[in-house]
Enzyme design. Structure first.
Site, PDB file in Angstrom:
ATOM      1  CE  LYS A   1      -1.816   3.005   1.951  1.00 46.46           C
ATOM      2  NZ  LYS A   1      -1.567   4.424   1.565  1.00 46.46           N
TER       3      LYS A   1
ATOM      4  CD  GLU B   1      13.006   0.797   8.122  1.00 44.74           C
ATOM      5  OE1 GLU B   1      13.555  -0.297   7.929  1.00 44.74           O
ATOM      6  OE2 GLU B   1      13.016   1.728   7.298  1.00 44.74           O
TER       7      GLU B   1
ATOM      8  CB  CYS C   1      13.435   8.656   8.479  1.00 44.07           C
ATOM      9  SG  CYS C   1      14.483   7.551   7.527  1.00 44.07           S
TER      10      CYS C   1
ATOM     11  CD  GLU D   1       9.953  12.893  11.553  1.00 41.14           C
ATOM     12  OE1 GLU D   1       8.765  12.529  11.623  1.00 41.14           O
ATOM     13  OE2 GLU D   1      10.847  12.180  11.060  1.00 41.14           O
TER      14      GLU D   1
HETATM   15  P1  NAD Z   1       2.400   8.489   7.449  1.00 44.86           P
HETATM   16  O1  NAD Z   1       2.558   7.686   8.698  1.00 44.86           O
HETATM   17  O2  NAD Z   1       1.422   9.581   7.432  1.00 44.86           O
HETATM   18  O3  NAD Z   1       2.023   7.543   6.221  1.00 44.86           O
HETATM   19  C1  NAD Z   1       2.822   6.435   5.859  1.00 44.86           C
HETATM   20  C2  NAD Z   1       1.931   5.399   5.197  1.00 44.86           C
HETATM   21  O4  NAD Z   1       1.008   4.908   6.161  1.00 44.86           O
HETATM   22  C3  NAD Z   1       1.115   5.917   4.023  1.00 44.86           C
HETATM   23  O5  NAD Z   1       1.081   4.939   3.012  1.00 44.86           O
HETATM   24  C4  NAD Z   1      -0.269   6.095   4.634  1.00 44.86           C
HETATM   25  O6  NAD Z   1      -1.303   5.997   3.710  1.00 44.86           O
HETATM   26  C5  NAD Z   1      -0.308   4.937   5.608  1.00 44.86           C
HETATM   27  N1  NAD Z   1      -1.254   5.083   6.721  1.00 44.86           N
HETATM   28  C6  NAD Z   1      -1.685   6.220   7.306  1.00 44.86           C
HETATM   29  N2  NAD Z   1      -2.574   5.926   8.296  1.00 44.86           N
HETATM   30  C7  NAD Z   1      -2.692   4.577   8.328  1.00 44.86           C
HETATM   31  C8  NAD Z   1      -3.445   3.674   9.121  1.00 44.86           C
HETATM   32  N3  NAD Z   1      -4.255   4.090  10.091  1.00 44.86           N
HETATM   33  N4  NAD Z   1      -3.315   2.345   8.894  1.00 44.86           N
HETATM   34  C9  NAD Z   1      -2.480   1.883   7.933  1.00 44.86           C
HETATM   35  N5  NAD Z   1      -1.759   2.707   7.136  1.00 44.86           N
HETATM   36  C10 NAD Z   1      -1.846   4.032   7.335  1.00 44.86           C
HETATM   37  O7  NAD Z   1       3.868   9.012   7.102  1.00 44.86           O
HETATM   38  P2  NAD Z   1       4.292   9.967   5.900  1.00 44.86           P
HETATM   39  O8  NAD Z   1       3.896  11.364   6.244  1.00 44.86           O
HETATM   40  O9  NAD Z   1       3.849   9.362   4.624  1.00 44.86           O
HETATM   41  O10 NAD Z   1       5.878   9.824   5.952  1.00 44.86           O
HETATM   42  C11 NAD Z   1       6.708  10.599   6.737  1.00 44.86           C
HETATM   43  C12 NAD Z   1       7.131   9.869   7.997  1.00 44.86           C
HETATM   44  O11 NAD Z   1       7.821   8.662   7.650  1.00 44.86           O
HETATM   45  C13 NAD Z   1       8.117  10.653   8.840  1.00 44.86           C
HETATM   46  O12 NAD Z   1       7.758  10.560  10.187  1.00 44.86           O
HETATM   47  C14 NAD Z   1       9.447   9.947   8.602  1.00 44.86           C
HETATM   48  O13 NAD Z   1      10.404  10.106   9.607  1.00 44.86           O
HETATM   49  C15 NAD Z   1       8.999   8.546   8.441  1.00 44.86           C
HETATM   50  N6  NAD Z   1      10.020   7.751   7.740  1.00 44.86           N
HETATM   51  C16 NAD Z   1      10.773   6.875   8.475  1.00 44.86           C
HETATM   52  C17 NAD Z   1      11.778   6.147   7.867  1.00 44.86           C
HETATM   53  C18 NAD Z   1      12.645   5.213   8.667  1.00 44.86           C
HETATM   54  O14 NAD Z   1      13.358   4.423   8.073  1.00 44.86           O
HETATM   55  N7  NAD Z   1      12.612   5.259   9.988  1.00 44.86           N
HETATM   56  C19 NAD Z   1      12.014   6.289   6.502  1.00 44.86           C
HETATM   57  C20 NAD Z   1      11.224   7.198   5.781  1.00 44.86           C
HETATM   58  C21 NAD Z   1      10.219   7.923   6.415  1.00 44.86           C
END
Ligand code: NAD
Length: 506
Positions: free
Chosen positions: A192, A267, A301, A400
């Site tokens: 997804k 992550e 991240c 963040e």
């Molecule tokens: P997000 O958590 O808003 O969304 C990530 C994914 O989760 C999307 O595909 C979204 O549709 C899905 N999602 C949202 N709500 C959900 C739910 N209730 N159930 C299942 N899936 C759901 O994050 P974002 O804004 O897309 O990405 C940025 C974040 O990702 C930042 O916090 C960043 O630090 C983190 N990130 C972490 C790493 C790592 O390796 N630690 C790498 C890249 C990004």
């Protein structure tokens, strides 16, 4: 507009042509699928927030179809010999390399990430496939653990159909980082992708099938987190969820997956410190400090968003960072000269702008930036920003921001540096610059983070573990660590028939 940008836009249109005016579909059971509801959402480009294309908005029914397809494909896929899986995954890597230009241009336009970084994203994705391809034949191997009267040995077997949920920053590379080891282990996948960056997930599914991946082994369902994502985490046929995204979303996924006892790998977010001591190679430190916050638009991240500088060199070093920050070129992501492109979405731009207001209210100084960049009035362009006069307890030093915003804080000595570095909810990465060997190792031990880089930016080595502590996640990716997540470890205990078997009722 530079000639190079014009040329890149022309090449981009060639690749976008098939998406324009049509609906980007899911990829289920080896073929494009429009989806159950017929509902769509509009995908936009952060360059001017204009529409790119429509995207199928997946719902629980689409997830169910994809999960059943993945479940059905699992029996055959996990039985494919490792050497054959290896060959297939290398074929996928070859196909990614062949389409690297297309992937880079689409990803850059869809996410706003500068082409100078995205041109490597496809190749890094291919490398992920190659790395795990080569480990596929040995993925089931275990340990021999002989005891006095028994031989114990471990074997691993794939856990089943897994869900992969990815964010919008570098979406192609991140997806391959999860999907490649899952496939190498013998799992099948429902992916997804993030709703703000749907294009390259479709391309990846297409590439995998053209390279010969059997139907159902990799399915991709587009849509929103609260509908498609949630349904995936709750589906009984999905054995595990590999998630990359915000810490709060990780909590939600843990709750949603609780009823089906999902194995989860997270992550999550970070607020990573970079600590610069006065004995460091300050020229190299300066390069790394600016690169690790402003590259990838700060939407990274592992970005070093908190700059901790020893008080004795604080003014001088921060002045040099300010000079670099001021000179960074903000522009259209497809312009090869651009170093920082537009932020992913107007909502994300608002979030970052709001942190500037918070910084002002908290009494920090906006040394550089802190406002929209004058590139395109309708785009999400934001100036690389340096905040000084910051206290460790301020929200801008704790939360963040996920944009090109650096918070600088002075420290007196090693002890205070460690205290400040660890005084946040997150624990993903820590960076330190020092020539003192003993101190380097002490920091490696003392910093609360899953990954510590000494005298380096975040140099990646695929066998090494990648992941965070505290609110930054659980579990590790990379090398064999990935297989530990996508596989069950079984112990087989065989007697030498020499021990006395306890008996009853004799
Ligand atoms: P997000 O958590 O808003 O969304 C990530 C994914 O989760 C999307 O595909 C979204 O549709 C899905 N999602 C949202 N709500 C959900 C739910 N209730 N159930 C299942 N899936 C759901 O994050 P974002 O804004 O897309 O990405 C940025 C974040 O990702 C930042 O916090 C960043 O630090 C983190 N990130 C972490 C790493 C790592 O390796 N630690 C790498 C890249 C990004």
């Amino acid at each position: 507009m530079s000639e190079a940008l014009q040329e890149n836009l022309k090449r981009l249109e060639g690749f976008l042509e098939r998406f324009r005016g049509s609906t980007l579909e899911h990829f289920i059971d080896g073929k494009p699928e429009r989806g159950d509801s017929g509902n769509t959402f509009t995908n936009t480009t952060p360059t001017d927030n204009g529409p790119i294309n429509e995207v199928a908005a997946g719902n629980a029914h689409d997830i169910d179809t994809a999960a059943k397809s993945a479940r059905a494909a699992f029996a055959d896929w996990q039985a494919v010999p490792g050497a054959e899986r290896r060959k297939l995954l290398h074929n996928i890597a070859d196909a990614i390399v062949q389409r690297a230009d297309e992937i880079a241009l689409l990803e850059s336009f869809d996410t706003g990430q500068p082409l100078r970084f995205m041109s490597q994203a496809a190749n890094r994705g291919a490398e992920n496939f190659r790395f795990f391809a080569d480990r596929a034949p040995g993925a089931r191997s275990g340990l021999a653990l002989p005891a006095e009267a028994h031989l114990n040995y471990t074997i691993r077997q794939p856990i089943g159909a897994v869900g992969v949920i990815t964010p919008w920053n570098t979406p192609f590379m991140l997806s391959t980082w999860k999907i490649a080891p899952a496939l190498a282990a013998g799992c099948t996948v429902v992916h997804k992708p993030a709703e703000w960056s749907p294009l390259t997930a479709y391309v990846l599914a297409e590439i995998c099938h053209e390279a010969g991946l059997p139907p159902g082994v990799l399915n991709s369902v587009q849509g929103f987190g609260e509908s498609a994502g949630k349904a995936l985490t709750e589906h009984p046929d999905i054995s595990a969820i590999a998630f990359v995204g915000e810490s709060h979303t990780g909590s939600l996924i843990m709750q949603q997956g609780a009823m089906t006892l999902k194995r989860v790998h997270f992550e999550l977010g970070g607020k990573n410190p970079v600590i610069v001591f006065d004995d460091a190679d300050l020229d190299r430190a300066l390069d790394a400090v600016t690169f690790m916050i402003y590259s990838l638009n700060g939407e990274r991240c592992t970005s070093s968003s908190r700059l901790l500088v020893q008080a004795s060199i604080y003014d001088e070093f921060v002045a040099r960072v300010a000079e670099r920050t001021r000179r960074i070129k903000v522009g259209h992501p497809l312009d090869p000269a651009t170093e920082v492109g537009p932020l992913i979405h107007p909502r994300h731009l608002d979030k970052v702008l709001n942190y500037i207001k918070i910084a002002e209210r908290e009494g920090a100084d906006i040394a550089i930036g802190g406002a929209r960049a004058d590139v395109h009035a309708d785009g999400n362009y934001f100036l690389p920003t340096l905040l000084t006069g910051c206290e460790r307890t301020m929200r801008i030093a704790q939360e963040e921001i996920f944009g090109p915003v650096l918070t600088a804080i002075p420290f007196q000595d090693e002890r205070e540096a460690i205290d400040i570095a660890n005084d946040v909810a997150y624990g993903l990465a820590g960076y330190a610059w020092t020539r003192d060997l003993g101190r380097a190792h002490r920091l490696g031990r003392a910093l609360d983070a899953g990954m510590i880089w000494i005298n380096s930016e975040n140099n990646r080595h695929l066998p090494a573990p990648f992941g965070g502590m505290k609110a930054s996640g659980m579990g590790r990716d990379g090398g064999d660590y990935s297989f530990d997540f996508y596989m069950e470890t079984k112990n087989v205990c065989v007697a030498y028939d020499t021990h006395s078997v306890p008996s009853m009722g004799k």
